[in-house]
Design a protein around this motif. Structure first.
Motif, PDB file in Angstrom:
ATOM      1  N   ASP A 167       8.176  -1.454  -3.263  1.00  0.00           N
ATOM      2  CA  ASP A 167       7.926  -0.783  -4.540  1.00  0.00           C
ATOM      3  C   ASP A 167       8.918  -1.232  -5.611  1.00  0.00           C
ATOM      4  OD1 ASP A 167       6.147   1.696  -5.468  1.00  0.00           O
ATOM      5  OD2 ASP A 167       8.082   1.781  -6.481  1.00  0.00           O
TER       6      ASP A 167
ATOM      7  N   GLN B 176      -2.556  -0.847  -1.885  1.00  0.00           N
ATOM      8  CA  GLN B 176      -2.045   0.503  -1.701  1.00  0.00           C
ATOM      9  C   GLN B 176      -3.056   1.549  -2.164  1.00  0.00           C
ATOM     10  OE1 GLN B 176       0.787   1.650  -0.276  1.00  0.00           O
ATOM     11  NE2 GLN B 176       1.412  -0.406   0.325  1.00  0.00           N
TER      12      GLN B 176
ATOM     13  N   LYS C 166       0.477   5.795  -4.680  1.00  0.00           N
ATOM     14  CA  LYS C 166       1.627   5.936  -3.794  1.00  0.00           C
ATOM     15  C   LYS C 166       1.539   7.193  -2.935  1.00  0.00           C
ATOM     16  CE  LYS C 166       4.620   3.750  -7.247  1.00  0.00           C
ATOM     17  NZ  LYS C 166       5.860   3.849  -8.040  1.00  0.00           N
TER      18      LYS C 166
ATOM     19  N   GLU D 272       7.903   2.294   1.784  1.00  0.00           N
ATOM     20  CA  GLU D 272       7.256   1.475   0.749  1.00  0.00           C
ATOM     21  C   GLU D 272       8.280   0.515   0.138  1.00  0.00           C
ATOM     22  OE1 GLU D 272       4.248   1.635   0.852  1.00  0.00           O
ATOM     23  OE2 GLU D 272       3.587   3.658   1.284  1.00  0.00           O
TER      24      GLU D 272
END
Length: 826
Positions: free
Chosen positions: A403, A672, A636, A400
């Motif tokens: 982020d 996401q 997430k 990710e």
């Protein structure tokens, strides 16, 4: 033999200090030394031998060389010095960041007897000071802190004696972390009876509103909270809890204070999956890159649910098991990605060290030593894991990579993704950046040919991305659905009729739903309907957020709290309106709309206790929760096959912030969270409530079109120019005095303009100064200006000169903050 060395200290000083070392050989760069500094002792790091031709008039002696081998290995020292140079940060502050805190704390130095001390009949030739020191150590069992001995004996510095006695084999010197406290139990309040019927709940708590609020908080937090947290943070008295106990709703139980879900033996029985054709193609190219002397950075661009983690696992199997090298895996936040972390532990077992904020100083130091010794070969953790002291580094994975948590908010303000790329480049290792929504800087590097792009275009289930349906909140009130609010007004629109219908459908089928609102609290602000006054934080230029569970107003920046008002402070009216949505209000509306649903809420308020995230997500995984609602933390790394609906309560939150990344962050968050559904055989869909359905960000989310969004956003950032088209540095000047902050900012901007011209930076533009978007924070007035230009070299030279040379003439408490490659300009 005496040697001169340059030493840096963990202080906000852009300066090296020269000391003398009395030893047979010079300490190597990266070695820790204890040195006198002003009237105290400090731990510092040797950088390079000092030039004897430039010896200062007064040189003080190093008190002790603390390492046999440099605490900072050569490759990490090189990385740290690059960070100091690039981010214009003090070298000592950066080097401190690379190590466990215990290794830069002079109070952690201990001595103990190396052999039995016979008293005054001991070895001949000891000085009186040495004898006094030996007797003091002998009187105490176990290791004794040197700083404590210094205070007790009142003999000044003891390090000459420690060094002499150690060389004679009488004392042993060591660096020790604080002892972990013994396992303690603390009282926790646990839900014993879940009240799924809203009418039963209302009957039970009629006349006892605080009991009802306490129960709702426990319910949202996964069914359990420490009693101390309920009383101190929630404001509930012990009598409220006793009342719930008497009704048989909760029980007070004893719980171990800290239970780290990532300690102990690794989970066994990993289900080995076979890579699909897209994963196999990506792995083939990554394996080939491992054989290159200087492999380029690879972007693993895969849609949500495409199996990026399996690619990481197979890659690390090649790196660690087949080639005997080491690897680092960066994840945004351990507590929010437990499933990913557990898969690494299941595959690689005790070779994995999991680094996270829940570790004590002793546990963190222990993991660091095991990585340094080679006992552990894989480090998994958030941004600080980029500095794991691994030898023969083969690969760094940044999961990710877009982020925001990879950006450090305090000095040194580094971007862990960029640090990972640089460390891999220095080590000749492969760096893999994985995401479904790349940062635009990463995408620009791919388009420029600097990074290699690998695609995972399909979900591993073989199904397409979940369909996204938009609900226009501008529709007529008859179609609007359920409203929230308090104080007798209409309140804000919370759940549209379409959203209610979709959630109810999932509940009827025994499936799960996720609801996102990226704003916590009950109401964003409290406003008087008579005069329009809004209750503001006295220390920050923001409104106070109403938290209904606590019955208080809270500032989400400085944590200031105040009682919820009953009347307007300006005009005295009692007609107050609680405006704006927060997760607390959504939870209340959801509970009223779906009285039989089991609901859990994940935001900062419900996850303040250690491992609260793990408890809540565990309940979702076990099917004990029907609706999970929360802020961005639910977007997430979660993979729950029974989640068949994701609902975005208000997609507009954050999209209009005065920041150049606001659209990018909104697209990434919505994409996401949309990826949390449709991961199992049941499929899934997404509902997005918005008042701006025509906005290109919303349209790109609906179409699952990252590349279209990136192309549009890159065009938007050309004029005025913002990254990735230019390099950027933000300077914030603050002071408790508003006028002094403005004057210092004007002076700093003039200084930068003059210096950039002399540095050949005609293309370097200074924008501002102006009041910062959040003008007052923590009682300090804030002004800012930023530098932008196409040349990273010119920007770097000007930033370093500014950090090292500029000092405001305004006097008083003026602070300067320099942030290169800022993630936000707020």
């Amino acid at each position: 033999m005496a040697h001169l060395v340059d030493v840096v200290l963990p202080l906000p000083l852009h300066k090296r200090f020269t000391y003398r070392v009395n030893a047979r050989s010079k300490p190597r760069p990266g070695t820790r030394v204890l040195v006198p500094f002003r009237n105290s002792e400090r731990v510092g790091w040797v950088l390079e031998p000092s030039d004897p031709d430039n010896e200062p008039h007064e040189v003080r002696d190093v008190l002790e060389v603390l390492d046999d081998e440099p605490a900072i290995p050569k490759d990490l020292l090189r990385l740290g010095l690059w960070m100091a140079e690039y981010y214009a940060a003090p070298e000592g502050i950066v080097l401190r960041t690379l190590l466990p805190s215990v290794l830069s704390d002079p109070s952690r130095e201990y001595v103990r007897l190396a052999a039995e001390w016979p008293g005054t009949d001991g070895p001949a030739g000891l000085t009186r000071r040495e004898i006094r020191l030996m007797e003091a150590v002998a009187r105490r069992p176990g290791p004794v802190r040197v700083s404590a001995l210094r205070r007790t004996l009142a003999m000044g510095s003891l390090w000459p004696e420690v060094r002499s006695l150690r060389d004679r084999g009488l004392l042993h010197h060591e660096t020790l972390p604080p002892k972990d406290p013994p396992v303690k139990t603390r009282k926790a309040v646990r839900v014993e009876r879940w009240l799924e019927d809203l009418s039963e709940r209302d009957d039970l708590f009629r006349g006892a509103p605080r009991q009802g609020e306490c129960y709702r908080l426990l319910e949202s937090a996964g069914g359990e909270k420490l009693l101390s947290e309920l009383m101190e943070r929630g404001g509930f008295s012990r009598s409220v809890v006793r009342g719930l106990e008497a009704k048989g709703v909760v029980a007070v139980v004893e719980r171990e204070e800290t239970q780290d879900p990532f300690t102990g033996p690794a989970e066994e029985g990993e289900v080995r999956l076979t890579p699909n054709p897209h994963q196999s193609a990506a792995l083939e190219r990554l394996r080939a890159a491992l054989d290159e002397d200087r492999p380029r950075t690879h972007l693993l661009y895969g849609v949500t649910g495409s199996g990026k983690t399996l690619v990481y696992l197979e890659l690390l199997e090649q790196v660690v098991l087949a080639r005997g090298r080491s690897a680092v895996v960066l994840v945004p936040e351990i507590a929010l990605t437990p499933q990913t972390v557990r898969r690494f532990r299941a595959r690689f077992g005790d070779r994995v060290a999991v680094l996270h904020s829940g570790l004590s100083q002793g546990e963190r130091y222990d993991q660091w030593r095991r990585l340094r010794s080679g006992e552990k070969r894989i480090a998994v953790g958030p941004r600080s894991a980029a500095f794991a002291p691994l030898t023969d580094l083969g690969a760094i994975v940044v999961d990710e990579e877009h982020d925001g948590s990879y950006k450090q908010s305090e000095a040194p303000r580094y971007q862990a993704r960029d640090v990972a790329v640089m460390r891999a480049s220095m080590a000749g290792a492969l760096c893999v950046l994985g995401t479904a929504t790349p940062a635009l800087e990463t995408w620009a590097n791919v388009e420029a040919g600097k990074f290699v792009r690998l695609d995972l275009p399909e979900r591993v289930t073989g199904k397409g991305a979940p369909p996204v349906e938009v609900v226009d909140l501008r529709r007529s009130p008859e179609e609007a659905g359920v409203r929230g609010g308090t104080g007798g007004g209409k309140g804000d629109r919370v759940l549209s009729s379409r959203m209610v219908e979709a959630v109810q459908d999932r509940l009827d089928r025994g499936e799960q739903a996720i609801l996102l609102l990226n704003r916590r609290g009950f109401s964003s602000f409290v406003q008087c309907r008579e005069c329009g006054d809004v209750v503001q934080c006295p220390h920050c230029s923001v409104s106070l957020t109403y938290h209904r569970t606590r019955g208080r107003l809270l500032c989400h920046h400085c944590r200031h709290e105040a009682e919820a008002p009953r009347r307007c402070r300006e005009c005295g009216s009692q007609d107050l309106s609680y405006r704006g949505l927060g997760t607390e209000q959504v939870e209340r509306v959801v509970a009223e709309t779906f009285p039989r649903a089991r609901i859990a809420r994940m935001d900062v308020d419900t996850t303040s206790g250690k491992w609260a995230h793990d408890r809540i997500l565990g309940r979702v995984d076990r099917g004990e929760v029907d609706i999970l609602l929360g802020t961005q933390m639910i977007a997430k790394g979660l993979d729950f096959p029974r989640v068949t609906l994701v609902g975005v309560v208000n997609a507009d939150v954050g999209i209009h912030l005065p920041d150049f990344r606001s659209s990018e962050r909104t697209f990434q968050l919505l994409s996401q969270v949309a990826g949390r559904t449709g991961r199992g055989p049941l499929g899934g869909s997404v509902l997005v409530q918005t008042s701006i359905p025509e906005h290109y960000t919303i349209q790109a989310v609906v179409d699952h079109d990252y590349e279209g969004f990136a192309a549009r956003e890159l065009r938007e950032r050309k004029s005025p120019a913002y990254p990735p088209h230019v390099r950027l540095a933000n300077v914030v000047v603050s002071s408790p005095d508003q006028e002094r902050a403005a004057d210092a900012a004007e002076e700093a901007a003039r200084w930068v303009r003059l210096r950039s011209e002399s540095a050949g930076g005609e293309e370097l533009e200074v924008v501002g100064p102006a009041p910062a978007p959040i003008e007052r924070l923590h009682g300090r007035w804030r002004w800012h200006f930023f530098l932008r230009g196409p040349s990273p070299g010119v920007l770097g030279r000007v930033c370093r000169a500014f950090a090292r040379e500029f000092r405001p003439s305004a006097g008083g408490d003026v602070r300067l903050l320099l942030d290169r490659d800022p993630s936000a300009l707020l």
